[in-house]
Design an enzyme around this catalytic site. Structure first.
Site, PDB file in Angstrom:
ATOM      1  N   CYS A   9       3.298   1.549   2.850  1.00 45.41           N
ATOM      2  CA  CYS A   9       4.572   0.839   2.746  1.00 45.41           C
ATOM      3  C   CYS A   9       5.589   1.710   2.005  1.00 45.41           C
ATOM      4  CB  CYS A   9       4.404  -0.470   1.993  1.00 45.41           C
ATOM      5  SG  CYS A   9       3.167  -1.552   2.702  1.00 45.41           S
ATOM      6  N   ASP A  49       4.625 -32.700  -9.179  1.00 48.66           N
ATOM      7  CA  ASP A  49       5.538 -33.022  -8.099  1.00 48.66           C
ATOM      8  C   ASP A  49       4.679 -33.102  -6.835  1.00 48.66           C
ATOM      9  OD1 ASP A  49       7.952 -33.233  -6.611  1.00 48.66           O
ATOM     10  OD2 ASP A  49       7.706 -31.136  -6.067  1.00 48.66           O
ATOM     11  N   ASP A  95       7.974 -27.537  -8.132  1.00 48.50           N
ATOM     12  CA  ASP A  95       8.472 -26.355  -7.435  1.00 48.50           C
ATOM     13  C   ASP A  95       9.958 -26.380  -7.108  1.00 48.50           C
ATOM     14  OD1 ASP A  95       8.155 -28.328  -5.501  1.00 48.50           O
ATOM     15  OD2 ASP A  95       8.062 -26.817  -3.920  1.00 48.50           O
ATOM     16  N   CYS A 114       0.839  -1.196   0.000  1.00 46.94           N
ATOM     17  CA  CYS A 114       0.000   0.000   0.000  1.00 46.94           C
ATOM     18  C   CYS A 114       0.873   1.244   0.000  1.00 46.94           C
ATOM     19  CB  CYS A 114      -0.899   0.012   1.231  1.00 46.94           C
ATOM     20  SG  CYS A 114       0.081  -0.006   2.729  1.00 46.94           S
ATOM     21  N   ASP A 172      13.078 -30.200  -9.586  1.00 45.82           N
ATOM     22  CA  ASP A 172      12.105 -30.222 -10.680  1.00 45.82           C
ATOM     23  C   ASP A 172      12.543 -29.334 -11.833  1.00 45.82           C
ATOM     24  OD1 ASP A 172      10.213 -31.838  -9.348  1.00 45.82           O
ATOM     25  OD2 ASP A 172       9.609 -30.107  -8.159  1.00 45.82           O
TER      26      ASP A 172
END
Lengths: 48, 701
Positions: free
Chosen positions: B27, B426, B596, B24, B600
């Site tokens: 931040c 996976d 992930d 936002c 992989d």
């Protein structure tokens, strides 16, 4: 014909101005952070 | 990663940080106001779209210190290596500039052309044509370069693509119009040539904007493998060095919470390391002096001194990257649908134009008139709508998918996603959340603030999982808090000794919370992603049979496979997964790989198309064609469905473009196409194609 002689360069000149402005804006990073610019308007500059 | 610039006489360094946690306006101001007053920082500027901060700082201020300052502000930041991304940006900028020039020229030439069509004659018409030529010729030379370059490289290799008829058409039309202008002819097609370039460039810009935008998103999510490390020099000083500058035999100081930048052997200290980047496995592994540690692993507990045994391209992580590169070469042979269409279309157009030229010449027309008609055929058939048909549809879908939480890296990924007819998953981190979820039922309410306070102070993945689960619980005040390597945290709360750490005896993943004399064991479990079952069923309905390809033991995979009703292959190494994909591809399947971990990576690169969750390792995210955000598995099926809808719209767009050609080409062959007709036909078909593509805005619902 005299009207044309005035209007044609004028039209081209204005178009070129627009093009130059766009190039400047791109180079100056005006389009780098579109979402951030929308958010920054909400930030108060005064320290509270 | 860092660039040298000179600010106010002093050499300053510029470092980019990825901060995925920005949400936002608050931040933005918090980060900028927090960083700017710090000594050594010259400027800090947030780019919210890319979720990055550009910090200009003095060289004395080192990267880990800035990271620490950001952590104090409450933001997790990772320094970025960004050379590749910058280059892509400049490519899409060059395209945008070419489009702007073409747009400017198209408007002004059209202005002049409208005057000609509405009756300007004689000297005025010649003047207007001349002015058009003066605007159009430099524009064609500048804005046409992307097409000329691509057409030339295709021709040089004996191939043809969509850019060949475009280039020939534009050049021929411009040349002929120039001839017409100089000889005082009635028709000049400068407006057609320039407008064609403008529309086609719009398509190109859309394509490259889509690539950049998705890449920005992915970069922001990336937790970069350590870009550098603190090196202990021989004279006892410490200095932060970039990963590329690390050498064999150097001594690295790795604080708790830092990633290793090179492979090495632990010289001093004991700690646990998180291998999840490499294996996707979340249980930490204990290391002590003499143990081997790998680049990319996260040091969790105590400081380590590591002697470098392999750096840069020699690390284990770099080996896997090479395997991936090789695996990815098969995919680069994929031919995009626009190019496949061009393979049929370009020869047809060329034959048509050439035969109309010969036919008119044979029927006794002058070479000038015949050439003019051939040029009209080329410009009418020039794939203006075809050039927009694919990118317009794809960028609208990519935008819709992005709102639904899927970042698609480029247009060809959508095309390949639509073709997939087999899915491989996976297990850890893909079908399951890949992070331990604590079972907190036994812990009484009054103990929770203490547990939350302890868990929040540790980098250990189990503690983080507890902290995440207890996000809403207020933390109790803990004194004398200290982290004990190999055990956990100890402290005092309201006079009682409290601790959170490894239980003396427990199987599987567990932590033990002690308050005074009481103790609770907290068990952890890796859960299935929400909507996993529904997603697999939806994939089944879409015609994608799924199965599991896991590196885990059969015993660990079996419960997941049973719950989801899938067959599973277990104990697979990266090479085994590659072989499995090759076997399926050999049987004629187009495999969608969803995974992930770093293990992989090669499979993700080898699959016909691949997706990775945002929680995946860097390597997984980089190798995948699309990244989905959030815990749910549902975006996988959504993306496949949206990709198929996109291909339907792309085919409709092709049909529209070809239908328009079917009407316009006979007119062109008969020599009835004036510049006015060409202009109307061209913009009309482009607008229809774009409007059709806009229907995809709801594709991801």
């Amino acid at each position: 014909m005299t009207g044309l002689a005035l209007l044609m360069p004028l039209a081209l000149f204005l178009g070129l101005c627009g093009l130059a402005a766009f190039f400047w804006a791109m180079k100056a990073g005006q389009f780098d952070d579109m979402d951030g610019a929308a958010m920054r308007i909400l930030i108060d500059d005064e320290p509270d | 990663m860092t660039a040298q610039t000179t600010v106010a006489g002093a050499a300053a360094e510029r470092t980019l940080f990825a901060v995925p946690g920005m949400r936002c306006a608050g931040c933005i101001s918090k980060i900028e106001r927090g960083l700017n007053p710090l000594p050594g920082i010259l400027s800090a500027r947030v780019n919210f779209t890319a979720k990055q901060i550009a910090v200009e700082h003095l060289p004395e201020l080192q990267v880990p210190q800035i990271q620490e300052a950001l952590a104090k502000l409450g933001f997790e930041a990772q320094p970025l290596r960004s050379t590749e991304q910058e280059r892509d940006k400049s490519e899409s900028r060059a395209l945008l500039r070419a489009t702007a020039v073409a747009g400017f020229a198209a408007m002004n030439v059209m202005l002049l052309s409208v005057s000609v069509w509405s009756g300007a004659a004689g000297a005025t018409r010649d003047l207007f044509h001349l002015l058009s030529a003066l605007i159009a010729i430099p524009t064609v030379a500048y804005s046409g370069r992307p097409f000329f370059r691509s057409a030339w490289s295709a021709l040089r290799h004996g191939r043809t693509n969509m850019d060949v008829p475009i280039s020939i058409g534009v050049l021929l039309v411009t040349g002929l119009s120039l001839f017409e202008t100089l000889t005082g002819g009635a028709h000049a097609y400068f407006d057609g040539a320039v407008m064609l370039l403008f529309f086609l460039l719009c398509g190109r810009v859309l394509d490259s904007v889509m690539r950049d935008r998705a890449r920005d998103g992915v970069t922001a999510l990336l937790k970069q493998t350590a870009p550098g490390a603190t090196v202990l020099l021989e004279d006892g000083r410490t200095e932060w060095r970039a990963a590329e500058a690390l050498q064999l035999g150097m001594c690295l100081l790795v604080a708790a919470g830092e990633r290793l930048a090179a492979d090495g052997i632990v010289e001093e200290g004991a700690s646990a390391v998180d291998l999840s980047l490499l294996t996707g496995e979340s249980a930490p592994q204990h290391v002590a002096a003499g143990d081997k540690v790998l680049a990319g692993t996260l040091n969790l507990q105590g400081p380590l001194t590591v002697r470098v045994t392999a750096a840069g391209p020699d690390t284990a992580i770099a080996d896997i990257a090479r395997l991936m590169e090789q695996a990815g070469q098969g995919r680069s042979r994929y031919v995009r649908i626009a190019d496949r269409a061009a393979r049929l279309y370009a020869p047809a157009v060329h034959t048509l134009a050439a035969s109309s030229f010969l036919l008119w010449l044979g029927m006794g027309a002058g070479w000038h008139q015949a050439l003019l008609i051939a040029a009209a055929v080329l410009i009418i058939t020039c794939p203006c709508a075809l050039g927009l048909a694919v990118p317009a549809a794809q960028i609208v879908t990519a935008g819709a998918l992005m709102r639904a939480g899927v970042l698609v890296k480029d247009g060809s990924a959508l095309e390949r996603l639509a073709e997939a007819d087999r899915a491989l998953f996976d297990k850890t981190g893909t079908l399951t959340l890949g992070r331990p979820v604590p079972n907190l039922e036994m812990v009484p309410d009054e103990a929770r603030p203490i547990l939350a306070a302890l868990a929040r102070r540790s980098h250990h993945p189990l503690s983080r999982a507890i902290a995440l689960a207890l996000e809403a619980t207020p933390a109790a005040a803990i004194d004398e808090l200290r982290e004990i390597p190999g055990f956990g945290l100890k402290g005092r709360c309201a006079g009682q000794a409290v601790s959170l750490g490894r239980p003396a005896a427990a199987e599987g993943m567990a932590s033990e919370l002690c308050i005074g004399d009481e103790a609770w064991t907290i068990g952890f479990q890796d859960r299935l992603r929400p909507e996993a079952v529904a997603t697999l069923q939806r994939l089944e309905r879409l015609g994608l049979a799924s199965s599991i390809a896991s590196g885990d033991r059969a015993a660990a995979v079996a419960p997941v496979a049973r719950e989801l009703g899938l067959t599973a292959q277990t104990g697979m190494h990266p090479q085994d997964k590659l072989d499995a994909i090759a076997r399926l591809a050999g049987a004629g399947h187009k495999v969608l790989m969803v995974g992930d971990g770093l293990n992989d990576g090669p499979a993700l690169a080898a699959g016909h198309v691949s997706m990775a969750p945002a929680s995946a390792s860097d390597v997984g995210q980089n190798a995948a064609d699309a990244v989905f955000l959030g815990d749910s598995l549902a975006p996988v099926a959504t993306a496949v469905a949206a990709a198929r809808r996109t291909m339907r719209v792309v085919r409709q767009n092709f049909a529209i473009a070809i239908g328009y050609n079917a009407v316009a080409v006979p007119l062109a062959l008969l020599g009835k196409v004036t510049p006015l007709v060409a202009a109307i036909a061209m913009s009309g078909s482009s607008i229809i194609v774009v409007a059709n593509a806009l229907r995809l805005r709801s594709a991801a619902r």
